[in-house]
Design an enzyme around this catalytic site. Structure first.
Site, mmCIF file in Angstrom:
data_model
loop_
_atom_site.group_PDB
_atom_site.id
_atom_site.type_symbol
_atom_site.label_atom_id
_atom_site.label_comp_id
_atom_site.label_asym_id
_atom_site.label_seq_id
_atom_site.Cartn_x
_atom_site.Cartn_y
_atom_site.Cartn_z
ATOM 1 N N CYS A 134 15.538 48.853 27.804
ATOM 2 C CA CYS A 134 15.007 48.371 26.232
ATOM 3 C C CYS A 134 13.898 48.405 27.235
ATOM 4 C CB CYS A 134 15.007 46.495 25.851
ATOM 5 S SG CYS A 134 17.141 46.980 25.951
ATOM 6 N N HIS B 285 9.575 43.198 21.934
ATOM 7 C CA HIS B 285 10.585 44.482 22.254
ATOM 8 C C HIS B 285 11.860 43.942 20.850
ATOM 9 C CE1 HIS B 285 14.824 45.899 21.980
ATOM 10 N NE2 HIS B 285 15.538 44.981 23.326
ATOM 11 N N ASN C 90 18.989 46.112 17.036
ATOM 12 C CA ASN C 90 18.351 46.669 18.771
ATOM 13 C C ASN C 90 18.395 48.299 19.074
ATOM 14 O OD1 ASN C 90 17.853 46.642 21.708
ATOM 15 N ND2 ASN C 90 18.732 44.659 22.376
HETATM 16 C C1 LIG Z 1 24.988 37.842 21.688
HETATM 17 C C2 LIG Z 1 24.839 36.349 21.599
HETATM 18 C C3 LIG Z 1 24.014 37.412 19.634
HETATM 19 C C4 LIG Z 1 25.670 35.827 21.042
HETATM 20 O O1 LIG Z 1 25.595 34.621 20.438
HETATM 21 P P1 LIG Z 1 25.984 33.391 21.204
HETATM 22 O O2 LIG Z 1 25.092 32.425 20.891
HETATM 23 O O3 LIG Z 1 25.759 32.816 22.812
HETATM 24 O O4 LIG Z 1 27.618 33.491 20.934
HETATM 25 P P2 LIG Z 1 28.801 32.878 22.079
HETATM 26 O O5 LIG Z 1 28.654 34.204 22.984
HETATM 27 O O6 LIG Z 1 27.976 31.795 23.393
HETATM 28 O O7 LIG Z 1 29.957 33.321 21.238
HETATM 29 C C5 LIG Z 1 30.177 31.719 20.579
HETATM 30 C C6 LIG Z 1 31.544 32.370 19.890
HETATM 31 O O8 LIG Z 1 31.006 32.994 18.660
HETATM 32 C C7 LIG Z 1 31.953 34.015 19.111
HETATM 33 N N1 LIG Z 1 31.537 35.259 18.562
HETATM 34 C C8 LIG Z 1 30.509 36.529 18.692
HETATM 35 N N2 LIG Z 1 30.830 37.364 18.666
HETATM 36 C C9 LIG Z 1 31.195 37.162 17.041
HETATM 37 C C10 LIG Z 1 30.746 37.508 16.366
HETATM 38 N N3 LIG Z 1 30.536 39.239 15.766
HETATM 39 N N4 LIG Z 1 31.098 37.298 15.212
HETATM 40 C C11 LIG Z 1 31.611 35.924 15.296
HETATM 41 N N5 LIG Z 1 31.969 35.373 16.584
HETATM 42 C C12 LIG Z 1 31.615 36.457 17.301
HETATM 43 C C13 LIG Z 1 32.421 34.086 20.551
HETATM 44 O O9 LIG Z 1 33.311 34.474 20.641
HETATM 45 C C14 LIG Z 1 32.474 32.899 20.573
HETATM 46 O O10 LIG Z 1 33.626 32.114 19.549
HETATM 47 P P3 LIG Z 1 34.710 30.490 20.955
HETATM 48 O O11 LIG Z 1 33.208 30.120 20.813
HETATM 49 O O12 LIG Z 1 35.612 30.606 20.096
HETATM 50 O O13 LIG Z 1 34.829 31.290 22.366
HETATM 51 C C15 LIG Z 1 23.395 35.916 21.807
HETATM 52 O O14 LIG Z 1 24.413 35.096 22.671
HETATM 53 C C16 LIG Z 1 22.311 36.816 22.096
HETATM 54 O O15 LIG Z 1 22.071 37.397 22.057
HETATM 55 N N6 LIG Z 1 22.459 37.373 23.525
HETATM 56 C C17 LIG Z 1 20.725 38.177 23.991
HETATM 57 C C18 LIG Z 1 21.239 39.530 23.314
HETATM 58 C C19 LIG Z 1 20.888 40.948 23.598
HETATM 59 O O16 LIG Z 1 20.190 40.740 22.433
HETATM 60 N N7 LIG Z 1 20.825 41.371 24.179
HETATM 61 C C20 LIG Z 1 20.040 42.819 24.219
HETATM 62 C C21 LIG Z 1 18.879 42.270 24.869
HETATM 63 S S1 LIG Z 1 17.707 43.695 25.697
#
Ligand SMILES: CC(C)(COP(=O)(O)OP(=O)(O)OC[C@H]1O[C@@H](n2cnc3c(N)ncnc32)[C@H](O)[C@@H]1OP(=O)(O)O)[C@@H](O)C(=O)NCCC(=O)NCCS
Length: 330
Positions: A118, A257, A287
């Site tokens: 990215c 980004h 993204n």
């Molecule tokens: C990916 C992201 C949105 C997940 O959000 P989060 O608040 O961290 O969520 P978690 O991974 O802790 O998951 C929380 C719960 O939601 C669930 N979940 C994950 N994806 C889901 C979806 N699309 N829909 C519904 N539930 C979802 C998980 O299974 C978890 O359930 P559990 O508590 O029963 O295990 C977040 O971590 C994020 O934005 N990370 C950065 C990603 C990014 O931008 N990457 C590129 C950078 S260049």
């Protein structure tokens, strides 16, 4: 690594391209167990653009590149350097930049790709700036282009709502004043496993097993990426502004980004910026990795959020981990 540039090099043309097919959160609901509400509240993403299967990244890159060349008034045959930043190259070999060269008819150009995920467009800008400032070339076409839909695991709800396809391009040339005022790039390879495509390279060549285990798709430790992205993007933005001897009041717009609205908001708070100084299009495109900041800058200019003479800060973070920021007077 941070240093103000000597001979001014600036952006003289911008272009972007996104495929016409829109995949909404409701469409994603039909693929995995998720909801529009979950995706919107966790990421700010409402929809993303997706190519027709079989469309290579170079097709998107060429469309964005042509627009940037037109805006700069530069003919393809006069382009001296093409850099494509991508994690979804047409093929492992040759580089996507070579495909772009042929499709554009830019037969004089030096061509190579940059793999900085990215942050790739910013790595590309800084590299092209050095080629021009060092007198190796007189102009460069830097393109961020991604077909992330082909490396997305459409059965994994934790990653598949996040990504989209698109391309953004910039022409760089010497300018009388302004241009790139400062830049800051960095990387930390010890965290490479937090965001990666595990197979398909020399470490784990493609095999029936790697395909069956979906190891050719993006894997991510979302929480860890989130934490690092917020801290490092804010730090990178501040570093380049400091090197350019500029404060928030001098900046017309920060173009981060577009990975996730929550990351962007947290970065904005850490940098002490008001909401109106931070560009957003994550809701429309998700993204788009290396294309993200390029598309953001192009849209910001198209929508007249910034005009000639304004100072913008581009800031990015991605797999590697890599990061970067570039301060530019348009
Ligand atoms: C990916 C992201 C949105 C997940 O959000 P989060 O608040 O961290 O969520 P978690 O991974 O802790 O998951 C929380 C719960 O939601 C669930 N979940 C994950 N994806 C889901 C979806 N699309 N829909 C519904 N539930 C979802 C998980 O299974 C978890 O359930 P559990 O508590 O029963 O295990 C977040 O971590 C994020 O934005 N990370 C950065 C990603 C990014 O931008 N990457 C590129 C950078 S260049």
């Amino acid at each position: 690594m941070a240093k103000p540039s000597k001979k001014p090099v600036g952006i003289t043309g911008l272009g972007m391209y996104v495929p016409s097919r829109v995949l909404t959160n409701h469409d994603v609901e039909r693929l995995v167990d998720t909801s529009d509400e979950w995706i919107t509240s966790r990421t700010g993403i409402k929809r993303r653009r997706i190519v027709k299967p079989g469309t290579p990244a170079s097709d998107l890159a060429v469309r964005a590149g042509r627009k940037a060349l037109r805006a700069a008034g530069l003919r393809p045959e006069d382009v001296e350097l093409i850099i494509v930043a991508t994690i979804t190259p047409d093929t492992p070999m040759p580089s996507t930049a070579c495909f772009v060269q042929t499709k554009l008819g830019a037969s004089r150009a030096i061509c190579f790709d940059i793999g900085a995920a990215c942050s790739g467009f910013l790595y590309g800008l800084v590299t092209a700036e050095q080629y021009i400032a060092g007198g190796i070339v007189r102009n460069a076409l830097v393109i961020g282009a991604e077909v992330l839909s082909c490396v997305t695991d459409w059965t994994d709800r934790s990653t598949c709502p996040l990504f989209g396809d698109g391309a953004g391009a910039a022409v760089l040339q010497p300018v009388r004043s302004g241009g790139i005022l400062a830049s800051y790039l960095g990387a930390d390879g010890s965290l490479s496993d937090k965001l990666c495509i595990p197979a398909g390279g020399s470490r784990q060549p493609a095999s029936r097993e790697t395909v069956d285990r979906r190891l050719h798709t993006l894997k991510m430790h979302g929480n860890e990426v989130f934490k690092h992205a917020v801290r490092i993007m804010a730090e990178a933005g501040r570093r380049a502004m400091h090197d350019a001897k500029l404060g928030c009041a001098d900046i017309a717009l920060v173009i981060p980004h577009q990975a996730n609205l929550r990351i962007i908001n947290a970065v904005r708070e850490r940098m002490g910026l008001p909401t109106e100084k931070v560009f957003l299009n994550v809701a429309k495109y998700g993204n788009v990795s290396a294309a993200s900041t390029a598309m953001g800058l192009c849209e910001a200019v198209q929508r007249k959020r910034v005009v000639k003479g304004d100072i913008v800060v581009l800031v990015a973070f991605g797999a590697g981990f890599t990061w970067g920021s570039v301060v530019i007077r348009l």
